[in-house]
Design an enzyme around this catalytic site. Structure first.
Site, mmCIF file in Angstrom:
data_model
loop_
_atom_site.group_PDB
_atom_site.id
_atom_site.type_symbol
_atom_site.label_atom_id
_atom_site.label_comp_id
_atom_site.label_asym_id
_atom_site.label_seq_id
_atom_site.Cartn_x
_atom_site.Cartn_y
_atom_site.Cartn_z
ATOM 1 C CG ASP A 73 -63.385 70.266 -70.212
ATOM 2 O OD1 ASP A 73 -64.013 69.280 -70.245
ATOM 3 O OD2 ASP A 73 -62.395 70.388 -71.060
ATOM 4 N N GLY A 74 -65.471 69.031 -67.750
ATOM 5 C CA GLY A 74 -65.135 67.756 -66.863
ATOM 6 C C GLY A 74 -66.328 67.438 -65.886
ATOM 7 N N GLY A 75 -67.034 66.385 -65.972
ATOM 8 C CA GLY A 75 -68.166 65.979 -65.135
ATOM 9 C C GLY A 75 -69.196 66.787 -65.318
ATOM 10 N N GLY A 97 -57.488 64.548 -69.176
ATOM 11 C CA GLY A 97 -56.849 63.487 -69.805
ATOM 12 C C GLY A 97 -58.031 62.486 -70.194
ATOM 13 C CG PHE A 98 -58.876 59.507 -68.865
ATOM 14 C CD1 PHE A 98 -58.187 58.507 -69.765
ATOM 15 C CD2 PHE A 98 -57.751 59.629 -67.934
ATOM 16 C CE1 PHE A 98 -57.127 58.006 -70.068
ATOM 17 C CE2 PHE A 98 -56.655 59.212 -68.079
ATOM 18 C CZ PHE A 98 -56.384 58.370 -69.050
ATOM 19 N N GLY A 99 -62.535 61.592 -70.563
ATOM 20 C CA GLY A 99 -63.853 61.965 -70.356
ATOM 21 C C GLY A 99 -64.646 60.960 -69.347
ATOM 22 N N GLY A 100 -65.767 61.371 -68.773
ATOM 23 C CA GLY A 100 -66.708 60.655 -67.940
ATOM 24 C C GLY A 100 -66.217 60.489 -66.597
ATOM 25 C CG MET A 145 -56.170 64.728 -74.579
ATOM 26 S SD MET A 145 -56.905 63.089 -73.799
ATOM 27 C CE MET A 145 -58.386 64.011 -73.414
HETATM 28 C C1 DX5 Z 1 -61.077 65.794 -70.144
HETATM 29 C C2 DX5 Z 1 -61.438 66.755 -71.302
HETATM 30 C C3 DX5 Z 1 -62.777 66.887 -71.560
HETATM 31 C C4 DX5 Z 1 -63.931 65.629 -71.397
HETATM 32 C C5 DX5 Z 1 -65.262 66.072 -70.856
HETATM 33 O O1 DX5 Z 1 -59.659 66.053 -70.162
HETATM 34 O O2 DX5 Z 1 -60.797 68.122 -71.320
HETATM 35 O O3 DX5 Z 1 -63.312 68.034 -72.415
HETATM 36 O O4 DX5 Z 1 -64.070 65.268 -73.029
HETATM 37 O O5 DX5 Z 1 -65.999 64.870 -70.680
HETATM 38 P P1 DX5 Z 1 -66.954 64.659 -69.784
HETATM 39 O O6 DX5 Z 1 -67.990 65.827 -69.886
HETATM 40 O O7 DX5 Z 1 -67.302 63.371 -70.265
HETATM 41 O O8 DX5 Z 1 -66.433 64.728 -68.495
HETATM 42 ZN ZN ZN Z 2 -61.603 69.732 -72.677
#
Ligand code: DX5
Ligand code: ZN
Length: 216
Positions: free
Chosen positions: A174-176, A141-144, A36
């Site tokens: 990818d994501g959630g 942009g963010f995990g979780g 990022m």
């Molecule tokens: C978000 C990332 C994801 C993120 C997924 O921008 O691209 O790869 O790490 O994290 P989770 O599985 O926690 O949603």
């Molecule tokens: Zn990713």
């Protein structure tokens, strides 16, 4: 083939090596590496030096997800540092075909990525040229975050497009993604599953096994 790609964004960086070994031993096939730049997405994560260290310490397939503006500037760097596959965002590239060729010239697999707002049809002109389409199931942009359900309809549409063209394209989500919704993603047509918090928060071995159980 269905593959789990743990995203190290959610790892404990003090214990990164150990956590990666646990994920690999429990059966994860890929490792997802989120880059990022603070421009294409608000946050800043990690880049080339971290990828180089990983390359030296693991044989796992390194699935790099570039969330950076004008990815064309960094293709050679990430290829040299050990990426096996480079995913870039169609929204961030000035000339996507040129970026695809540039990744190929480096001898790496190519993935194109779309944000939740981008229509599935946007990938159509490139389908024959790429190995993977990465469909974001959250805002990058963010995990979780929580999975956005309509993104799975996009997965269905892209799987249909690929089949119509006789292509066996990998579709990554990818994501959630977690144990309770992973089957929905597979049923929609995804075959590569990224999971960050669902792998690295808590016991990595148990988490990976639990996700893989759902992927059989
Ligand atoms: C978000 C990332 C994801 C993120 C997924 O921008 O691209 O790869 O790490 O994290 P989770 O599985 O926690 O949603
Ligand atoms: Zn990713």
């Amino acid at each position: 083939m269905n593959i789990l790609s743990p995203s190290i964004l959610a790892a404990d960086f003090y214990r990164l090596g150990q956590q990666i070994r646990e994920a690999e031993e429990a059966g994860a096939g890929y490792l997802h590496f989120d880059v990022m730049d603070g421009l294409f997405v608000p946050s800043i994560s990690f880049g080339m030096p971290v990828l180089s260290s990983l390359r030296k310490s693991t044989k796992m397939f390194l699935d790099v997800h570039l969330m950076i503006q004008e990815p064309e500037r960094y293709i050679e760097d990430f290829a040299c540092c050990g990426a096996d596959l480079i995913n870039f965002h169609l929204e961030a590239a000035q000339d996507a075909t040129a970026v695809i060729h540039r990744i190929r010239e480096q001898g790496k697999k190519v993935g194109i990525t779309i944000k939740p707002v981008t229509a599935p049809e946007a990938v159509a002109p490139y389908l024959k040229l790429v190995d993977m389409v990465l469909v974001m199931t959250v805002e990058p942009g963010f995990g979780g975050q929580k999975l956005i359900p309509y993104c799975l309809d996009k997965v269905r549409a892209i799987r249909r497009m690929a089949e119509e063209q006789g292509l066996d394209t990998d579709i990554e989500v990818d994501g959630g993604i977690h144990r309770e919704n992973i089957r929905l993603a597979l049923e929609a047509g995804a075959n590569v599953i990224v999971a960050g918090s669902a792998v690295f928060h808590g016991n990595v071995t148990e988490n990976v096994r639990g996700l893989l159980d759902q992927m059989k």
